[in-house]
Design a protein around this motif. Structure first.
Motif, PDB file in Angstrom:
ATOM      1  N   MET A   1       0.844  -1.212   0.000  1.00 41.07           N
ATOM      2  CA  MET A   1       0.000   0.000   0.000  1.00 41.07           C
ATOM      3  C   MET A   1       0.878   1.260   0.000  1.00 41.07           C
ATOM      4  O   MET A   1       1.895   1.310   0.664  1.00 41.07           O
ATOM      5  CB  MET A   1      -0.887   0.004   1.247  1.00 41.07           C
ATOM      6  N   ALA A   2       0.465   2.266  -0.736  1.00 42.60           N
ATOM      7  CA  ALA A   2       1.276   3.494  -0.875  1.00 42.60           C
ATOM      8  C   ALA A   2       1.316   4.284   0.432  1.00 42.60           C
ATOM      9  O   ALA A   2       0.371   4.233   1.233  1.00 42.60           O
ATOM     10  CB  ALA A   2       0.687   4.358  -1.974  1.00 42.60           C
ATOM     11  N   LEU A   3       2.403   4.992   0.635  1.00 45.57           N
ATOM     12  CA  LEU A   3       2.505   5.866   1.803  1.00 45.57           C
ATOM     13  C   LEU A   3       1.568   7.055   1.615  1.00 45.57           C
ATOM     14  O   LEU A   3       1.389   7.550   0.508  1.00 45.57           O
ATOM     15  CB  LEU A   3       3.937   6.370   1.967  1.00 45.57           C
ATOM     16  N   GLU A   4       1.005   7.509   2.704  1.00 50.30           N
ATOM     17  CA  GLU A   4       0.105   8.661   2.686  1.00 50.30           C
ATOM     18  C   GLU A   4       0.659   9.681   3.675  1.00 50.30           C
ATOM     19  O   GLU A   4       1.347   9.310   4.631  1.00 50.30           O
ATOM     20  CB  GLU A   4      -1.279   8.180   3.111  1.00 50.30           C
ATOM     21  N   ARG A   5       0.328  10.957   3.440  1.00 57.41           N
ATOM     22  CA  ARG A   5       0.741  12.002   4.385  1.00 57.41           C
ATOM     23  C   ARG A   5      -0.478  12.700   4.955  1.00 57.41           C
ATOM     24  O   ARG A   5      -1.474  12.905   4.250  1.00 57.41           O
ATOM     25  CB  ARG A   5       1.635  13.029   3.687  1.00 57.41           C
ATOM     26  N   THR A   6      -0.379  13.072   6.204  1.00 57.33           N
ATOM     27  CA  THR A   6      -1.451  13.842   6.834  1.00 57.33           C
ATOM     28  C   THR A   6      -0.849  14.998   7.624  1.00 57.33           C
ATOM     29  O   THR A   6       0.344  15.010   7.918  1.00 57.33           O
ATOM     30  CB  THR A   6      -2.335  12.945   7.734  1.00 57.33           C
ATOM     31  N   PHE A   7      -1.696  15.960   7.934  1.00 57.73           N
ATOM     32  CA  PHE A   7      -1.257  17.150   8.650  1.00 57.73           C
ATOM     33  C   PHE A   7      -1.747  17.087  10.093  1.00 57.73           C
ATOM     34  O   PHE A   7      -2.908  16.737  10.348  1.00 57.73           O
ATOM     35  CB  PHE A   7      -1.806  18.404   7.954  1.00 57.73           C
ATOM     36  N   SER A   8      -0.873  17.460  11.021  1.00 56.00           N
ATOM     37  CA  SER A   8      -1.184  17.391  12.449  1.00 56.00           C
ATOM     38  C   SER A   8      -0.827  18.696  13.145  1.00 56.00           C
ATOM     39  O   SER A   8       0.160  19.344  12.784  1.00 56.00           O
ATOM     40  CB  SER A   8      -0.366  16.254  13.072  1.00 56.00           C
ATOM     41  N   ILE A   9      -1.629  19.072  14.125  1.00 57.38           N
ATOM     42  CA  ILE A   9      -1.268  20.187  15.014  1.00 57.38           C
ATOM     43  C   ILE A   9      -1.287  19.693  16.457  1.00 57.38           C
ATOM     44  O   ILE A   9      -2.271  19.071  16.885  1.00 57.38           O
ATOM     45  CB  ILE A   9      -2.249  21.378  14.906  1.00 57.38           C
ATOM     46  N   ILE A  10      -0.204  19.982  17.177  1.00 59.36           N
ATOM     47  CA  ILE A  10      -0.220  19.843  18.638  1.00 59.36           C
ATOM     48  C   ILE A  10      -0.672  21.208  19.149  1.00 59.36           C
ATOM     49  O   ILE A  10      -0.014  22.227  18.936  1.00 59.36           O
ATOM     50  CB  ILE A  10       1.152  19.416  19.178  1.00 59.36           C
ATOM     51  N   LYS A  11      -1.844  21.243  19.766  1.00 51.73           N
ATOM     52  CA  LYS A  11      -2.557  22.494  20.060  1.00 51.73           C
ATOM     53  C   LYS A  11      -2.032  23.187  21.330  1.00 51.73           C
ATOM     54  O   LYS A  11      -1.300  22.592  22.125  1.00 51.73           O
ATOM     55  CB  LYS A  11      -4.056  22.182  20.196  1.00 51.73           C
ATOM     56  N   PRO A  12      -2.455  24.455  21.532  1.00 51.44           N
ATOM     57  CA  PRO A  12      -1.936  25.249  22.654  1.00 51.44           C
ATOM     58  C   PRO A  12      -2.068  24.609  24.032  1.00 51.44           C
ATOM     59  O   PRO A  12      -1.158  24.743  24.863  1.00 51.44           O
ATOM     60  CB  PRO A  12      -2.771  26.533  22.580  1.00 51.44           C
ATOM     61  N   ASP A  13      -3.160  23.898  24.305  1.00 54.14           N
ATOM     62  CA  ASP A  13      -3.301  23.309  25.650  1.00 54.14           C
ATOM     63  C   ASP A  13      -2.192  22.291  25.896  1.00 54.14           C
ATOM     64  O   ASP A  13      -1.756  22.108  27.036  1.00 54.14           O
ATOM     65  CB  ASP A  13      -4.681  22.646  25.814  1.00 54.14           C
ATOM     66  N   ALA A  14      -1.728  21.643  24.818  1.00 59.98           N
ATOM     67  CA  ALA A  14      -0.702  20.602  24.947  1.00 59.98           C
ATOM     68  C   ALA A  14       0.705  21.197  24.976  1.00 59.98           C
ATOM     69  O   ALA A  14       1.530  20.789  25.800  1.00 59.98           O
ATOM     70  CB  ALA A  14      -0.836  19.602  23.801  1.00 59.98           C
ATOM     71  N   THR A  15       0.988  22.185  24.121  1.00 60.36           N
ATOM     72  CA  THR A  15       2.342  22.777  24.164  1.00 60.36           C
ATOM     73  C   THR A  15       2.566  23.455  25.513  1.00 60.36           C
ATOM     74  O   THR A  15       3.650  23.390  26.087  1.00 60.36           O
ATOM     75  CB  THR A  15       2.566  23.798  23.024  1.00 60.36           C
ATOM     76  N   LYS A  16       1.490  24.082  26.018  1.00 63.45           N
ATOM     77  CA  LYS A  16       1.582  24.802  27.299  1.00 63.45           C
ATOM     78  C   LYS A  16       1.940  23.863  28.449  1.00 63.45           C
ATOM     79  O   LYS A  16       2.653  24.231  29.373  1.00 63.45           O
ATOM     80  CB  LYS A  16       0.231  25.472  27.578  1.00 63.45           C
ATOM     81  N   ARG A  17       1.452  22.623  28.379  1.00 66.29           N
ATOM     82  CA  ARG A  17       1.695  21.651  29.455  1.00 66.29           C
ATOM     83  C   ARG A  17       2.902  20.753  29.170  1.00 66.29           C
ATOM     84  O   ARG A  17       3.067  19.708  29.805  1.00 66.29           O
ATOM     85  CB  ARG A  17       0.430  20.809  29.683  1.00 66.29           C
ATOM     86  N   ASN A  18       3.739  21.173  28.157  1.00 65.15           N
ATOM     87  CA  ASN A  18       4.974  20.419  27.852  1.00 65.15           C
ATOM     88  C   ASN A  18       4.691  18.990  27.399  1.00 65.15           C
ATOM     89  O   ASN A  18       5.417  18.063  27.778  1.00 65.15           O
ATOM     90  CB  ASN A  18       5.881  20.369  29.089  1.00 65.15           C
ATOM     91  N   LEU A  19       3.652  18.805  26.598  1.00 64.96           N
ATOM     92  CA  LEU A  19       3.274  17.459  26.150  1.00 64.96           C
ATOM     93  C   LEU A  19       3.712  17.167  24.719  1.00 64.96           C
ATOM     94  O   LEU A  19       3.367  16.114  24.166  1.00 64.96           O
ATOM     95  CB  LEU A  19       1.744  17.290  26.275  1.00 64.96           C
ATOM     96  N   THR A  20       4.476  18.082  24.113  1.00 61.41           N
ATOM     97  CA  THR A  20       4.858  17.898  22.704  1.00 61.41           C
ATOM     98  C   THR A  20       5.544  16.546  22.483  1.00 61.41           C
ATOM     99  O   THR A  20       5.187  15.805  21.556  1.00 61.41           O
ATOM    100  CB  THR A  20       5.783  19.053  22.258  1.00 61.41           C
ATOM    101  N   GLY A  21       6.515  16.224  23.321  1.00 60.20           N
ATOM    102  CA  GLY A  21       7.268  14.979  23.142  1.00 60.20           C
ATOM    103  C   GLY A  21       6.415  13.740  23.350  1.00 60.20           C
ATOM    104  O   GLY A  21       6.500  12.770  22.587  1.00 60.20           O
TER     105      GLY A  21
END
Ligand code: RTP
Ligand code: MG
Length: 140
Positions: A1-21
């Motif tokens: 099956m072919a590779l597909e790409r999607t777009f993601s945002i880690i939203k402000p509530d998560a960056t603020k709480r240091n959850l990016t990683g």
């Protein structure tokens, strides 16, 4: 099956709480490769354009204000069935309805402050990727 790409945002509530990683780790554990990633802060005009499809919904103003309240991390995720796989890893929009083990079940604060965004179809994925990234920034 072919590779597909999607777009993601880690939203402000998560960056603020240091959850990016921790959130990025969930994508990688699910077999999604992060082929582009940057931390930015949206302007109100950019948020309104990005969420234009929701402009007549009652939550539109609140959503745009939330999305500009802190930095976000925008990413392109690549993998087999990436769009559906990412939405599975994110869980339901409302964390109260999200399945165990999903990002929203684990981290989301409310239906609005729900930690992540993910494209919902191939057409929107292509549009959203192009809104935030140039081809040069996508490294597969
Ligand atoms: P997303 O687009 O962020 O990946 O999430 P989704 O498809 O699960 O949700 P969608 O219906 O597209 O809504 C976009 C975002 O708007 C906020 N929202 N707030 N207060 C509310 O009732 C409400 N409903 C939606 C959420 O942040 C949702 O992710
Ligand atoms: Mg959506």
């Amino acid at each position: 099956m072919a590779l597909e790409r999607t777009f993601s945002i880690i939203k402000p509530d998560a960056t603020k709480r240091n959850l990016t990683g921790q959130i990025a780790a969930k994508f990688e554990e699910a077999g999604l490769r992060i082929v582009a990633s940057k931390r930015i802060q949206l302007t109100l005009a950019q948020a309104q354009t990005f969420y234009g499809v929701h402009k007549d919904r009652p939550f539109f103003d609140e959503l745009c204000e939330f999305m500009i309240s802190e930095p976000i991390v925008v990413q392109v995720l690549e993998g087999e069935n990436a769009i559906a796989k990412n939405r599975e890893v994110m869980g339901a929009t409302n964390p109260a309805d999200a399945a165990e083990g999903t990002i929203r079940k684990e981290f989301a604060l409310s239906i609005g402050e729900n930690s992540v965004h993910g494209s919902d179809a191939p057409e929107t994925a292509a549009e959203e990727i192009a809104f935030f990234f140039s081809g040069l920034e996508l490294v597969g």
